[in-house]
Design a protein around this motif. Structure first.
Motif, short mmCIF file in Angstrom:
data_model
loop_
_atom_site.label_atom_id
_atom_site.label_comp_id
_atom_site.label_asym_id
_atom_site.label_seq_id
_atom_site.Cartn_x
_atom_site.Cartn_y
_atom_site.Cartn_z
N ARG A 1 0.81 -1.22 0.00
CA ARG A 1 0.00 0.00 0.00
C ARG A 1 0.84 1.27 0.00
O ARG A 1 0.35 2.33 -0.37
CB ARG A 1 -0.92 0.01 1.23
N ALA A 2 2.09 1.18 0.43
CA ALA A 2 2.91 2.37 0.61
C ALA A 2 3.27 3.02 -0.72
O ALA A 2 3.48 2.34 -1.72
CB ALA A 2 4.17 2.02 1.38
N ALA A 3 3.36 4.36 -0.70
CA ALA A 3 3.76 5.08 -1.90
C ALA A 3 5.22 4.81 -2.26
O ALA A 3 5.57 4.73 -3.43
CB ALA A 3 3.54 6.58 -1.70
N ASP A 4 6.07 4.66 -1.24
CA ASP A 4 7.49 4.39 -1.46
C ASP A 4 7.94 3.34 -0.45
O ASP A 4 8.48 3.68 0.60
CB ASP A 4 8.31 5.67 -1.31
N PRO A 5 7.73 2.06 -0.75
CA PRO A 5 8.02 0.99 0.21
C PRO A 5 9.51 0.68 0.30
O PRO A 5 10.04 -0.15 -0.45
CB PRO A 5 7.23 -0.19 -0.34
N VAL A 6 10.19 1.35 1.22
CA VAL A 6 11.64 1.17 1.40
C VAL A 6 11.89 0.21 2.56
O VAL A 6 11.33 0.38 3.65
CB VAL A 6 12.33 2.52 1.66
N ALA A 7 12.76 -0.77 2.33
CA ALA A 7 13.18 -1.71 3.36
C ALA A 7 14.69 -1.60 3.52
O ALA A 7 15.42 -1.39 2.55
CB ALA A 7 12.80 -3.13 2.97
N VAL A 8 15.16 -1.72 4.75
CA VAL A 8 16.59 -1.63 5.05
C VAL A 8 17.07 -2.97 5.58
O VAL A 8 16.49 -3.52 6.52
CB VAL A 8 16.86 -0.52 6.09
N ASP A 9 18.13 -3.49 4.95
CA ASP A 9 18.82 -4.67 5.49
C ASP A 9 20.02 -4.15 6.26
O ASP A 9 21.07 -3.84 5.69
CB ASP A 9 19.26 -5.59 4.34
N LEU A 10 19.86 -4.03 7.57
CA LEU A 10 20.86 -3.39 8.42
C LEU A 10 21.89 -4.42 8.88
O LEU A 10 21.55 -5.40 9.53
CB LEU A 10 20.18 -2.75 9.64
N GLY A 11 23.15 -4.19 8.53
CA GLY A 11 24.22 -5.09 8.90
C GLY A 11 24.20 -6.37 8.10
O GLY A 11 24.22 -7.47 8.67
N TYR A 12 24.18 -6.25 6.76
CA TYR A 12 24.06 -7.43 5.91
C TYR A 12 25.31 -8.30 5.91
O TYR A 12 25.26 -9.46 5.51
CB TYR A 12 23.68 -7.03 4.48
N GLY A 13 26.45 -7.74 6.33
CA GLY A 13 27.63 -8.57 6.51
C GLY A 13 28.66 -8.46 5.40
O GLY A 13 28.66 -7.52 4.60
N ALA A 14 29.53 -9.46 5.34
CA ALA A 14 30.68 -9.41 4.45
C ALA A 14 30.30 -9.64 2.99
O ALA A 14 31.11 -9.37 2.09
CB ALA A 14 31.71 -10.45 4.89
N ALA A 15 29.12 -10.15 2.74
CA ALA A 15 28.63 -10.37 1.38
C ALA A 15 27.18 -9.90 1.30
O ALA A 15 26.47 -9.93 2.30
CB ALA A 15 28.74 -11.85 1.00
N PRO A 16 26.72 -9.50 0.11
CA PRO A 16 25.40 -8.85 0.01
C PRO A 16 24.24 -9.80 -0.22
O PRO A 16 23.14 -9.35 -0.55
CB PRO A 16 25.58 -7.94 -1.21
N TRP A 17 24.44 -11.11 -0.02
CA TRP A 17 23.40 -12.06 -0.41
C TRP A 17 22.07 -11.79 0.25
O TRP A 17 21.01 -11.90 -0.38
CB TRP A 17 23.84 -13.49 -0.08
N THR A 18 22.06 -11.46 1.54
CA THR A 18 20.78 -11.33 2.24
C THR A 18 19.98 -10.14 1.72
O THR A 18 18.75 -10.20 1.67
CB THR A 18 20.98 -11.21 3.75
N ALA A 19 20.66 -9.06 1.32
CA ALA A 19 19.95 -7.91 0.77
C ALA A 19 19.37 -8.24 -0.61
O ALA A 19 18.23 -7.87 -0.94
CB ALA A 19 20.88 -6.71 0.67
N VAL A 20 20.15 -8.94 -1.44
CA VAL A 20 19.67 -9.36 -2.76
C VAL A 20 18.44 -10.24 -2.62
O VAL A 20 17.43 -10.07 -3.32
CB VAL A 20 20.79 -10.10 -3.52
N GLU A 21 18.50 -11.20 -1.69
CA GLU A 21 17.38 -12.11 -1.49
C GLU A 21 16.17 -11.40 -0.91
O GLU A 21 15.03 -11.71 -1.29
CB GLU A 21 17.81 -13.25 -0.57
#
Length: 282
Positions: A52-72
């Motif tokens: 429902r949000a006009a700009d649905p922003v999510a933050v992956d805080l502290g994703y670590g040494a590789a970006p896999w969790t943010a990509v997923e």
């Protein structure tokens, strides 16, 4: 939010000036698909808010040494909210530089910490396996700071969601707290049922706010004790599979504890309980 908070880790100046970075560098260990249980739950319970949000922003805080969790996370959120955007935030600049080649439409990476350096107020902040390496007394200050960055309630929305918790290295066992702008709401226990001997096995993955409270006299200890008893009583259902045993155990547990999720979530190897029932004794 918890008793006697201690100050946050010392703030450090950001290269080039601007808002100081708040936090300390942690180990940064991560693995692909490690946070699938948490992501699946977020999509189920918070997907409508994101959609429902006009700009649905999510933050992956502290994703670590590789970006896999943010990509997923981006891929999983877009199954329920096609316009969702994800910003991965890391306190170690070299990790941000290493993640930049993975940027694409809807996915960006930023240097930062608990100040959450994104414009506006995100609708979701996910902080998995971050506070595990902090002191218990620092949890309340971190929660308060992160909740203050969430989108506020209004217009029929409950506001943003902070999901903070801990899992094992390959994501078989996971426990997290969900918080809104007003503070803690629920605690969710999630597991791969085939790997479970008894529910109290999840105690080793309790988030920092609870892991040192798994002792007699504390509510989380009583909850896990009762869960083990319900699991033992449901042993005859094991012949139908671990899922049927879990379903029966959770159904019995719900007679005495404020389980907040429906049976459809239990089938996923989850159970969610109101925070007030498990909150540490003050």
């Amino acid at each position: 939010m918890t008793a006697r908070a201690t100050p946050l880790p010392h703030s450090r100046l950001r290269a080039g000036g601007g808002t100081p970075v708040v936090g300390t560098v942690t180990r940064g260990t991560t693995n692909p698909n490690r946070l699938r249980r948490m992501d699946r739950w977020i999509a189920a319970v918070h997907g409508a808010e994101l959609r429902r949000a006009a700009d649905p922003v999510a933050v992956d805080l502290g994703y670590g040494a590789a970006p896999w969790t943010a990509v997923e996370l981006l891929g999983r959120l877009r199954t329920v909210a096609p316009r969702a955007r994800v910003v991965g935030v890391e306190i170690e600049p070299d990790r941000v530089a290493a993640a930049r080649p993975y940027e694409r439409e809807g996915l960006a990476f930023r240097h930062g910490g608990f100040e959450v350096p994104v414009p506006g107020r995100p609708l979701l902040i996910r902080a998995a396996n971050v506070l595990r390496q902090y002191d218990e007394g620092q949890v309340a200050a971190v929660w308060e700071r992160l909740c203050a960055r969430l989108a506020p309630p209004g217009g029929g929305s409950r506001g943003g969601l902070l999901v903070e918790g801990t899992c094992d290295e390959i994501g078989r066992r996971h426990v997290w707290v969900a918080l809104g702008p007003e503070g803690p709401r629920t605690v969710t226990f999630a597991t791969r049922l085939g790997s479970l001997d008894r529910p109290s096995d999840l105690a080793e993955r309790l988030p920092k706010a609870l892991i040192h409270r798994n002792v007699p006299g504390e509510p989380v200890h009583a909850f896990l004790r009762d869960f083990d008893r319900a699991w033992a009583a449901a042993a005859p259902y094991a012949s139908y599979g671990a899922r049927q045993r879990w379903l029966r155990a959770v159904r019995d547990l719900a007679a005495d504890w404020p389980v907040t999720d429906p049976p459809a979530r239990w089938r996923q190897g989850e159970v969610t309980v109101a925070w007030e029932a498990l909150a540490p004794v003050r």
